[in-house]
Design an enzyme around this catalytic site. Structure first.
Site, PDB file in Angstrom:
ATOM      1  N   ARG A 179       0.873  -1.187   0.000  1.00 56.18           N
ATOM      2  CA  ARG A 179       0.000   0.000   0.000  1.00 56.18           C
ATOM      3  C   ARG A 179       0.901   1.226   0.000  1.00 56.18           C
ATOM      4  O   ARG A 179       1.643   1.459   0.951  1.00 56.18           O
ATOM      5  CB  ARG A 179      -0.893  -0.017   1.247  1.00 56.18           C
ATOM      6  N   SER A 248     -12.566  -3.701   0.487  1.00 55.93           N
ATOM      7  CA  SER A 248     -12.779  -3.117   1.819  1.00 55.93           C
ATOM      8  C   SER A 248     -14.273  -2.982   2.071  1.00 55.93           C
ATOM      9  O   SER A 248     -15.018  -2.582   1.160  1.00 55.93           O
ATOM     10  CB  SER A 248     -12.213  -1.697   1.890  1.00 55.93           C
ATOM     11  N   LYS A 277      -5.400   5.486   8.637  1.00 51.43           N
ATOM     12  CA  LYS A 277      -6.514   5.772   7.721  1.00 51.43           C
ATOM     13  C   LYS A 277      -7.406   6.775   8.470  1.00 51.43           C
ATOM     14  O   LYS A 277      -8.536   6.459   8.877  1.00 51.43           O
ATOM     15  CB  LYS A 277      -7.231   4.448   7.434  1.00 51.43           C
TER      16      LYS A 277
HETATM   17  C1  LIG Z   1      -7.228  -5.820   3.996  1.00 50.42           C
HETATM   18  C2  LIG Z   1      -7.572  -4.405   3.714  1.00 50.42           C
HETATM   19  N1  LIG Z   1      -8.747  -3.930   4.116  1.00 50.42           N
HETATM   20  C3  LIG Z   1      -9.082  -2.648   3.894  1.00 50.42           C
HETATM   21  C4  LIG Z   1      -8.201  -1.819   3.219  1.00 50.42           C
HETATM   22  C5  LIG Z   1      -8.567  -0.397   2.902  1.00 50.42           C
HETATM   23  O1  LIG Z   1      -8.702  -0.195   1.514  1.00 50.42           O
HETATM   24  P1  LIG Z   1      -9.289   1.203   0.955  1.00 50.42           P
HETATM   25  O2  LIG Z   1     -10.599   1.398   1.587  1.00 50.42           O
HETATM   26  O3  LIG Z   1      -9.237   1.170  -0.495  1.00 50.42           O
HETATM   27  O4  LIG Z   1      -8.257   2.224   1.499  1.00 50.42           O
HETATM   28  P2  LIG Z   1      -6.730   2.342   1.091  1.00 50.42           P
HETATM   29  O5  LIG Z   1      -6.004   1.216   1.707  1.00 50.42           O
HETATM   30  O6  LIG Z   1      -6.634   2.299  -0.375  1.00 50.42           O
HETATM   31  O7  LIG Z   1      -6.337   3.663   1.676  1.00 50.42           O
HETATM   32  C6  LIG Z   1      -6.984  -2.350   2.805  1.00 50.42           C
HETATM   33  N2  LIG Z   1      -6.081  -1.616   2.139  1.00 50.42           N
HETATM   34  N3  LIG Z   1      -6.681  -3.640   3.052  1.00 50.42           N
HETATM   35  C1  LIG Z   2      -5.809   0.555   5.287  1.00 49.42           C
HETATM   36  C2  LIG Z   2      -6.854   0.533   6.313  1.00 49.42           C
HETATM   37  N1  LIG Z   2      -8.151   0.327   5.996  1.00 49.42           N
HETATM   38  C3  LIG Z   2      -8.964   0.319   7.038  1.00 49.42           C
HETATM   39  S1  LIG Z   2      -8.114   0.611   8.450  1.00 49.42           S
HETATM   40  C4  LIG Z   2      -6.651   0.703   7.635  1.00 49.42           C
HETATM   41  C5  LIG Z   2      -5.347   0.956   8.263  1.00 49.42           C
HETATM   42  C6  LIG Z   2      -4.993   0.055   9.385  1.00 49.42           C
HETATM   43  O1  LIG Z   2      -3.779   0.450   9.881  1.00 49.42           O
HETATM   44  P1  LIG Z   2      -3.318   0.152  11.346  1.00 49.42           P
HETATM   45  O2  LIG Z   2      -3.178  -1.313  11.473  1.00 49.42           O
HETATM   46  O3  LIG Z   2      -1.986   0.865  11.435  1.00 49.42           O
HETATM   47  O4  LIG Z   2      -4.312   0.755  12.274  1.00 49.42           O
END
Ligand SMILES: Cc1ncc(COP(=O)(O)OP(=O)(O)O)c(N)n1
Ligand SMILES: Cc1ncsc1CCOP(=O)(O)O
Ligand SMILES: [Mg+2]
Length: 362
Positions: A179, A248, A277
């Site tokens: 990511r 997601s 996030k």
């Molecule tokens: C395993 C997993 N779950 C949720 C997310 C979040 O994806 P998204 O809503 O597209 O947000 P970004 O990661 O793109 O900022 C994820 N990456 N992985």
């Molecule tokens: C990418 C993403 N999507 C939902 S929560 C999240 C971030 C989770 O990060 P962390 O494990 O550091 O709280």
């Protein structure tokens, strides 16, 4: 007459030896692949397809061809390529043997046309069946790895990204998502290719966040799509049935839609508000509980999960988790990975013996 003599003396024995050697090569290669399908993947279906292909080869491998063999006089037996001496893992064993079988079938297809009117067509069809087998086997391995993956590392930007990911892989991690919202595509692609290779070296899956094009270009095992990314149906058209698509979700409606649209797994969260996030409000433990009782595909609780709140997530039915900071910012990523994996296994075992309540049967 002279032509007949030359056919009998030189061409025919050479042709028989070519056919015999390549029938052997194809049969051996298929046997090696079959062993993995049976003992490594437990797939009776894939093993059966290998067996049927071998039986078809055996049908063409007549005594007449086998009697033409001259192993001591065969130059090829002494020639080995350095690459044949080493195999990095199961993937490279399989890849080398698929190559061997496909090459041998191509030789059989071409030379076979002189030997028997049906041989060319027959080996061509077999070659296509082997290509299909190769794709099915790859997909089967991917989905089996996904099924077995209970911990998911989503990366964040870091100078030490590769060494952190490798440390987590050494701790037994089997699922990684790249990511990266910062870098240009050129750098993202380079990083994705490097991470993909790293993951595959550890027999782990590599997933690309957001971008189907970079997933294809980097040979990723799949893509993770958010609610604002392209539709799952379009991603499926582009990626085919063999690559994984994750989605997601923050609520039950999104969960149901993602399942109906053919997602292979979903993210469930953010469970807790998280700086990783920051723009996304917490979905909370209630949504985790809902997923535990209703989700029919693998799902990962994500968002703010660490070693301190892990038990709370498990207590409402969590079974798989995805984390960013808990591993990316850990002083000892290998140890943290091992800790999470052992705790996830503990929960699974206690549920299997009904020592902990089983959320899906609530
Ligand atoms: C395993 C997993 N779950 C949720 C997310 C979040 O994806 P998204 O809503 O597209 O947000 P970004 O990661 O793109 O900022 C994820 N990456 N992985
Ligand atoms: C990418 C993403 N999507 C939902 S929560 C999240 C971030 C989770 O990060 P962390 O494990 O550091 O709280
Ligand atoms: Mg996204």
């Amino acid at each position: 007459m002279a032509d007949q003599q030359s056919w009998d003396k030189r061409v025919q024995p050479a042709l028989y030896r070519i056919l015999d050697a390549n029938l052997d090569r194809a049969r051996e290669g298929l046997r090696i692949i079959e062993e993995w399908c049976r003992f490594g993947l437990d797939s009776a279906e894939l093993a059966e397809e290998c067996k049927q292909l071998r039986q078809e080869l055996a049908h063409w491998h007549t005594m007449k061809l086998r009697l033409s063999r001259d192993t001591p006089g065969d130059l090829g037996t002494e020639l080995t390529h350095p690459q044949e001496e080493k195999r990095e893992g199961i993937d490279s064993v399989l890849q080398a043997n698929f190559c061997r079988v496909e090459e041998a079938l191509r030789v059989l297809e071409e030379y076979g046309k002189i030997y028997h009117p049906d041989m060319g067509v027959s080996f061509k069809q077999m070659r296509y069946r082997v290509y299909t087998l190769e794709s099915r086997l790859l997909a089967y391995q991917r989905y089996q790895l996904l099924d077995d993956a209970y911990l998911y590392l989503v990366t964040s930007p870091s100078d030490k990204m590769f060494s952190i990911v490798e440390a987590a892989l050494q701790g037994g991690l089997k699922l990684v998502q790249y990511r990266d919202k910062q870098n240009d595509d050129e750098i993202r692609l380079q990083n994705a290719e490097k991470l993909c290779e790293l993951c595959h070296r550890y027999n782990a899956l590599f997933i690309m966040n957001d971008r189907v094009d970079l997933a294809i270009a980097s040979n990723a095992d799949g893509v993770h799509l958010g609610q604002k990314d392209i539709p799952i149906s379009l991603a499926r058209q582009l990626l085919g049935p063999q690559r994984i698509i994750g989605r997601s979700t923050t609520n039950p409606q999104e969960m149901e839609k993602a399942i109906a649209q053919g997602a292979d797994y979903i993210g469930v969260g953010p469970v807790y508000a998280t700086p990783t996030k920051a723009d996304k409000p917490a979905a909370g433990l209630d949504y985790v509980r809902h997923a535990a009782q209703n989700c029919t595909i693998p799902w990962f609780a994500i968002g703010g999960i660490d070693m301190n709140n892990f038990d709370d997530v498990m207590s409402v039915g969590g079974e798989r988790i995805a984390v960013v900071r808990a591993i990316m910012e850990a002083e000892q990523p290998t140890l943290v990975t091992q800790y999470f994996l052992s705790q996830l296994t503990r929960v699974q075992t206690l549920r299997a013996y009904n020592i902990l309540p089983n959320p899906s049967s609530n």
